[in-house]
Scaffold this motif. Structure first.
Motif: not given
Length: 410
Positions: A114-130
């Motif tokens: 729905r909202n996508g997941v940010s994937w920059t170097r400033f993005s939260k690692g926990k969200i990327k791992d999720y």
């Protein structure tokens, strides 16, 4: 393939223009696909090539880049073994699109976020791992290709493909994970009633020799090896004296990881060598990771002290003016002194604290000193009148203290 899919293929042959994409699916794809995307129509040929083109041109090609490099809006699983309608019997939510290659029966499953997941170097690692763990769960349940990284996917708009549209609304990561149904109870060894999704994931892990709890799941070979290797490097790099020795060690570990995680599709030796050299170079050259020597620490201390003195020296005039105003009239308000000195009220409060400490010391020095009033005024940077007043108050206090002692002594 199943009778249902065979029927769809026959319908596409008989009515090539009748299988229309739902408006909600089309709008989402056009809104969330990158403006300029890599595309290709030669991936299955002897000379595969990809090009970066504008969206309206790239959508004419057989394969396209679904996700932007800085944002993930799609979860895509590449499936070569199960039937395209296997999602009906698996413990997963209905996908948004199933893109089928009618020639081979292979297909790809698309989930919209729905909202996508940010994937920059400033993005939260926990969200990327999720995001990565959710992708891995879906890949394991569908028994998808573990080496597929999702860079290029089958184009749903291309005439060669057949598409199914089981769901129109996009998902959130929480909704997908809740529908899968893996809970903490599944990880208890004494629990005999484990969920179907957990059993499928466990079998997939054994088959591919990977660990679902590690954060590298859902990435390709390069990223997986890099992530596992850098954690080992953090624990062992201090044992090596030179960057070359450490790089040789990392290269041997990278080869082991390569064999364990990708036994049927190993990464090339040169790629492993570049990964090992990159990690070794970082640990031996980055000031954030190397152990600082005593000389480096002393140098930093001197630099910090010098910087503090230079910054403090810029406010010597304001500090002296605050001192003079307070000595002339101690009843002045902080706001009035701050306005006169051109600094903030908080700065004036700090100045006044130091002045009051000096004032306390001043009373003892004035009473005990044998210097003249003028000499003390020059030493303490105050007026002669102030010294006279302090000496008078000090004598009064001393006289009271002596009388009190005599009364107590009886």
């Amino acid at each position: 393939m199943s009778l249902y899919i065979d029927t769809l293929i026959e319908q596409k042959i008989d009515h090539p223009n009748k299988l229309l994409m739902p408006r909600e699916i089309r709008d989402y794809l056009l809104n969330y696909l990158p403006r300029e995307i890599f595309c290709s129509s030669s991936l299955k040929t002897d000379e595969p090539r990809s090009y970066k083109l504008k969206k309206n041109i790239a959508l004419n090609h057989e394969h396209i880049q679904p996700n932007h490099e800085n944002k993930r809006c799609f979860l895509i699983i590449d499936c070569d073994e199960n039937e395209p309608d296997a999602y009906l019997d698996l413990p997963v939510p209905f996908p948004n699109i199933v893109v089928i290659n009618p020639e081979t029966g292979h297909y790809q499953v698309w989930y919209f976020l729905r909202n996508g997941v940010s994937w920059t170097r400033f993005s939260k690692g926990k969200i990327k791992d999720y995001y990565s763990s959710t992708l891995f769960k879906l890949k394991a349940i569908f028994n998808g290709d573990n080496a597929y990284i999702g860079f290029l996917a089958r184009n749903p708009f291309h005439d060669k493909h057949i598409c199914l549209y089981p769901r129109l609304e996009p998902y959130t990561l929480d909704e997908i994970n809740n529908s899968i149904g893996v809970s903490r109870l599944d990880y208890q060894e004494d629990n005999p009633y484990k969920s179907d999704a957990f059993l499928l994931i466990r079998d997939y892990i054994k088959k591919n020799k990977t660990n679902s709890k590690e954060p590298e799941q859902g990435f390709g070979r390069n990223c997986t090896i890099f992530k596992v290797l850098r954690h080992k490097a953090c624990r062992t790099w201090s044992e090596y004296r030179t960057e070359m020795d450490f790089a040789f060690y990392l290269l041997s570990e990278a080869q082991k990881i390569n064999q364990d995680h990708f036994p049927d599709n190993c990464l090339e030796y040169n790629e492993l060598k570049h990964i090992a050299n990159s990690i070794a170079r970082y640990f031996f050259n980055s000031p954030r990771s190397r152990k600082y020597s005593s000389s480096f620490i002393e140098k930093q201390k001197k630099r910090g002290a010098a910087g503090g003195k230079s910054r403090s020296g810029q406010f010597d005039i304001a500090r002296q003016k605050c001192f003079d105003l307070y000595m002339q009239n101690p009843s002045l308000k902080v706001a009035e002194i701050a306005k006169e000195c051109g600094v903030s009220e908080r700065t004036i409060r700090n100045y006044l604290k130091s002045i009051k400490k000096q004032k306390t010391l001043l009373e003892g020095v004035v009473y005990c000193s044998t210097d003249t009033n003028k000499q003390l005024a020059n030493q303490l940077l105050c007026s002669v009148r102030t010294i006279q007043r302090k000496r008078k108050l000090a004598k009064i206090e001393a006289k009271k203290a002596i009388e009190h002692a005599l009364v107590q002594g009886g």
